[in-house]
Design a protein around this motif. Structure first.
Motif, PDB file in Angstrom:
ATOM      1  N   SER A  43      13.205  44.751  20.464  1.00  0.00           N
ATOM      2  CA  SER A  43      12.791  46.114  20.766  1.00  0.00           C
ATOM      3  C   SER A  43      12.380  46.845  19.495  1.00  0.00           C
ATOM      4  O   SER A  43      13.052  46.753  18.467  1.00  0.00           O
ATOM      5  CB  SER A  43      13.944  46.868  21.427  1.00  0.00           C
ATOM      6  OG  SER A  43      13.654  48.248  21.493  1.00  0.00           O
ATOM      7  N   PRO A  44      11.306  47.624  19.554  1.00  0.00           N
ATOM      8  CA  PRO A  44      10.911  48.403  18.378  1.00  0.00           C
ATOM      9  C   PRO A  44      11.914  49.513  18.043  1.00  0.00           C
ATOM     10  O   PRO A  44      11.880  50.051  16.949  1.00  0.00           O
ATOM     11  CB  PRO A  44       9.553  48.988  18.763  1.00  0.00           C
ATOM     12  CG  PRO A  44       9.426  48.816  20.226  1.00  0.00           C
ATOM     13  CD  PRO A  44      10.341  47.725  20.649  1.00  0.00           C
ATOM     14  N   ILE A  45      12.809  49.838  18.964  1.00  0.00           N
ATOM     15  CA  ILE A  45      13.814  50.870  18.692  1.00  0.00           C
ATOM     16  C   ILE A  45      15.222  50.268  18.667  1.00  0.00           C
ATOM     17  O   ILE A  45      16.212  50.991  18.828  1.00  0.00           O
ATOM     18  CB  ILE A  45      13.722  52.030  19.711  1.00  0.00           C
ATOM     19  CG1 ILE A  45      13.954  51.539  21.142  1.00  0.00           C
ATOM     20  CG2 ILE A  45      12.393  52.754  19.578  1.00  0.00           C
ATOM     21  CD1 ILE A  45      14.100  52.658  22.154  1.00  0.00           C
ATOM     22  N   HIS A  46      15.322  48.980  18.441  1.00  0.00           N
ATOM     23  CA  HIS A  46      16.615  48.284  18.445  1.00  0.00           C
ATOM     24  C   HIS A  46      17.604  48.913  17.457  1.00  0.00           C
ATOM     25  O   HIS A  46      18.773  49.137  17.795  1.00  0.00           O
ATOM     26  CB  HIS A  46      16.421  46.801  18.130  1.00  0.00           C
ATOM     27  CG  HIS A  46      17.693  46.023  18.087  1.00  0.00           C
ATOM     28  ND1 HIS A  46      18.397  45.717  19.226  1.00  0.00           N
ATOM     29  CD2 HIS A  46      18.407  45.509  17.048  1.00  0.00           C
ATOM     30  CE1 HIS A  46      19.485  45.045  18.888  1.00  0.00           C
ATOM     31  NE2 HIS A  46      19.514  44.905  17.580  1.00  0.00           N
ATOM     32  N   VAL A  75      10.801  55.855  28.695  1.00  0.00           N
ATOM     33  CA  VAL A  75      10.310  55.278  27.439  1.00  0.00           C
ATOM     34  C   VAL A  75      11.452  54.541  26.742  1.00  0.00           C
ATOM     35  O   VAL A  75      11.288  53.407  26.278  1.00  0.00           O
ATOM     36  CB  VAL A  75       9.701  56.359  26.512  1.00  0.00           C
ATOM     37  CG1 VAL A  75       9.533  55.848  25.092  1.00  0.00           C
ATOM     38  CG2 VAL A  75       8.367  56.830  27.061  1.00  0.00           C
ATOM     39  N   PHE A  76      12.628  55.170  26.693  1.00  0.00           N
ATOM     40  CA  PHE A  76      13.778  54.514  26.066  1.00  0.00           C
ATOM     41  C   PHE A  76      14.207  53.270  26.850  1.00  0.00           C
ATOM     42  O   PHE A  76      14.523  52.239  26.265  1.00  0.00           O
ATOM     43  CB  PHE A  76      14.959  55.480  25.924  1.00  0.00           C
ATOM     44  CG  PHE A  76      14.825  56.376  24.734  1.00  0.00           C
ATOM     45  CD1 PHE A  76      15.180  55.929  23.467  1.00  0.00           C
ATOM     46  CD2 PHE A  76      14.323  57.655  24.870  1.00  0.00           C
ATOM     47  CE1 PHE A  76      15.047  56.748  22.352  1.00  0.00           C
ATOM     48  CE2 PHE A  76      14.192  58.485  23.769  1.00  0.00           C
ATOM     49  CZ  PHE A  76      14.547  58.024  22.511  1.00  0.00           C
ATOM     50  N   TYR A 125      12.305  51.428  28.793  1.00  0.00           N
ATOM     51  CA  TYR A 125      11.247  50.414  28.643  1.00  0.00           C
ATOM     52  C   TYR A 125      11.332  49.740  27.278  1.00  0.00           C
ATOM     53  O   TYR A 125      11.331  48.509  27.181  1.00  0.00           O
ATOM     54  CB  TYR A 125       9.875  51.064  28.840  1.00  0.00           C
ATOM     55  CG  TYR A 125       8.724  50.105  28.683  1.00  0.00           C
ATOM     56  CD1 TYR A 125       8.506  49.097  29.612  1.00  0.00           C
ATOM     57  CD2 TYR A 125       7.841  50.211  27.615  1.00  0.00           C
ATOM     58  CE1 TYR A 125       7.437  48.216  29.481  1.00  0.00           C
ATOM     59  CE2 TYR A 125       6.777  49.339  27.473  1.00  0.00           C
ATOM     60  CZ  TYR A 125       6.584  48.347  28.410  1.00  0.00           C
ATOM     61  OH  TYR A 125       5.529  47.470  28.273  1.00  0.00           O
ATOM     62  N   LEU A 126      11.437  50.533  26.229  1.00  0.00           N
ATOM     63  CA  LEU A 126      11.493  49.954  24.883  1.00  0.00           C
ATOM     64  C   LEU A 126      12.813  49.243  24.618  1.00  0.00           C
ATOM     65  O   LEU A 126      12.860  48.265  23.880  1.00  0.00           O
ATOM     66  CB  LEU A 126      11.243  51.029  23.824  1.00  0.00           C
ATOM     67  CG  LEU A 126       9.837  51.614  23.807  1.00  0.00           C
ATOM     68  CD1 LEU A 126       9.739  52.730  22.783  1.00  0.00           C
ATOM     69  CD2 LEU A 126       8.789  50.548  23.561  1.00  0.00           C
ATOM     70  N   ALA A 169      12.904  45.506  25.874  1.00  0.00           N
ATOM     71  CA  ALA A 169      11.617  44.987  25.402  1.00  0.00           C
ATOM     72  C   ALA A 169      11.554  43.482  25.217  1.00  0.00           C
ATOM     73  O   ALA A 169      10.798  43.008  24.389  1.00  0.00           O
ATOM     74  CB  ALA A 169      11.236  45.685  24.104  1.00  0.00           C
ATOM     75  N   TRP A 186      10.300  41.588  27.426  1.00  0.00           N
ATOM     76  CA  TRP A 186       8.998  41.392  28.041  1.00  0.00           C
ATOM     77  C   TRP A 186       8.747  39.920  28.384  1.00  0.00           C
ATOM     78  O   TRP A 186       7.620  39.444  28.323  1.00  0.00           O
ATOM     79  CB  TRP A 186       7.880  41.961  27.170  1.00  0.00           C
ATOM     80  CG  TRP A 186       7.975  43.446  27.024  1.00  0.00           C
ATOM     81  CD1 TRP A 186       8.143  44.355  28.016  1.00  0.00           C
ATOM     82  CD2 TRP A 186       7.907  44.200  25.820  1.00  0.00           C
ATOM     83  NE1 TRP A 186       8.195  45.624  27.501  1.00  0.00           N
ATOM     84  CE2 TRP A 186       8.051  45.560  26.146  1.00  0.00           C
ATOM     85  CE3 TRP A 186       7.754  43.865  24.479  1.00  0.00           C
ATOM     86  CZ2 TRP A 186       8.038  46.570  25.218  1.00  0.00           C
ATOM     87  CZ3 TRP A 186       7.740  44.879  23.541  1.00  0.00           C
ATOM     88  CH2 TRP A 186       7.873  46.214  23.905  1.00  0.00           C
ATOM     89  N   ASP A 225      10.515  49.393  34.506  1.00  0.00           N
ATOM     90  CA  ASP A 225      10.652  50.559  33.623  1.00  0.00           C
ATOM     91  C   ASP A 225       9.289  51.186  33.332  1.00  0.00           C
ATOM     92  O   ASP A 225       9.158  52.407  33.323  1.00  0.00           O
ATOM     93  CB  ASP A 225      11.337  50.163  32.319  1.00  0.00           C
ATOM     94  CG  ASP A 225      12.772  49.706  32.528  1.00  0.00           C
ATOM     95  OD1 ASP A 225      13.444  50.240  33.431  1.00  0.00           O
ATOM     96  OD2 ASP A 225      13.217  48.809  31.797  1.00  0.00           O
TER      97      ASP A 225
END
Length: 174
Positions: free
Chosen positions: A64-67, A116-117, A119-120, A123, A125, A133
């Motif tokens: 995740s880009p926000i991991h 958004v949170f 979904y990310l 992530a 995918w 999401d």
């Protein structure tokens, strides 16, 4: 001489959905999306165990880009407490707003923010970029863009009040 039909935030495109099949469909989508969120929020309040987002936050997808942010939120006591309070409250209020059609643009904004949170945070995918999401995010954006509370919702009543003539009220109500 060419004429411009450009739509901007200052010059919003006006959708007249009242009394149309598209309008009724938007109202159905709004109520179903609202029920989904309301059920999720109330389910967290009514569960046998108190809600905790910690497991999801610290185990969010490594890709995740926000991991890093999610790990920090799950391991920081005050942020975890805030998250554990706000997620059920937010889901409940977002759902209630959509079900009754009140302040739908505001509810849709916060619903999209949550999605958004989600979904990310999910992530991986592994099944592609399009998942539930992302579809939830698209539903909230659609409700907000169309001002879906104006169709069979409380927003249509609020729009008739005097304070609804302000610029801020027009953006919140549609």
């Amino acid at each position: 001489m060419a004429t411009s039909t450009q739509t901007t935030v200052a010059n919003p495109l006006d959708f007249d959905l009242q009394g149309t099949l598209a309008g009724y469909w938007v109202a159905v989508l709004r109520v179903l999306t609202g029920y989904w969120m309301l059920h999720a929020g109330l389910g967290k309040y009514l569960a046998a165990e108190p809600f905790s987002a910690q497991g999801w936050l610290v185990n969010a997808t490594g890709g995740s880009p926000i991991h890093g942010f999610l790990m920090w939120a799950g391991q920081t006591p005050w942020m975890l407490g805030f998250t554990n309070f706000m997620i059920p409250l937010g889901e409940t209020l977002i759902g209630l707003g959509l079900v009754v059609g009140g302040l739908v643009r505001l509810a849709s904004f916060f619903g999209a923010f949550l999605m958004v949170f989600f979904y990310l945070g999910n992530a991986s995918w592994s099944h592609g970029l399009v998942n539930g999401d992302l579809m939830g995010l698209m539903l909230f954006v659609t409700m907000g863009v169309l001002g879906a509370g104006r169709v069979l919702g409380i927003d249509s009543i609020i729009e008739d009040m005097d304070f609804a003539d302000s610029r801020v009220a027009k953006y919140l109500l549609g």
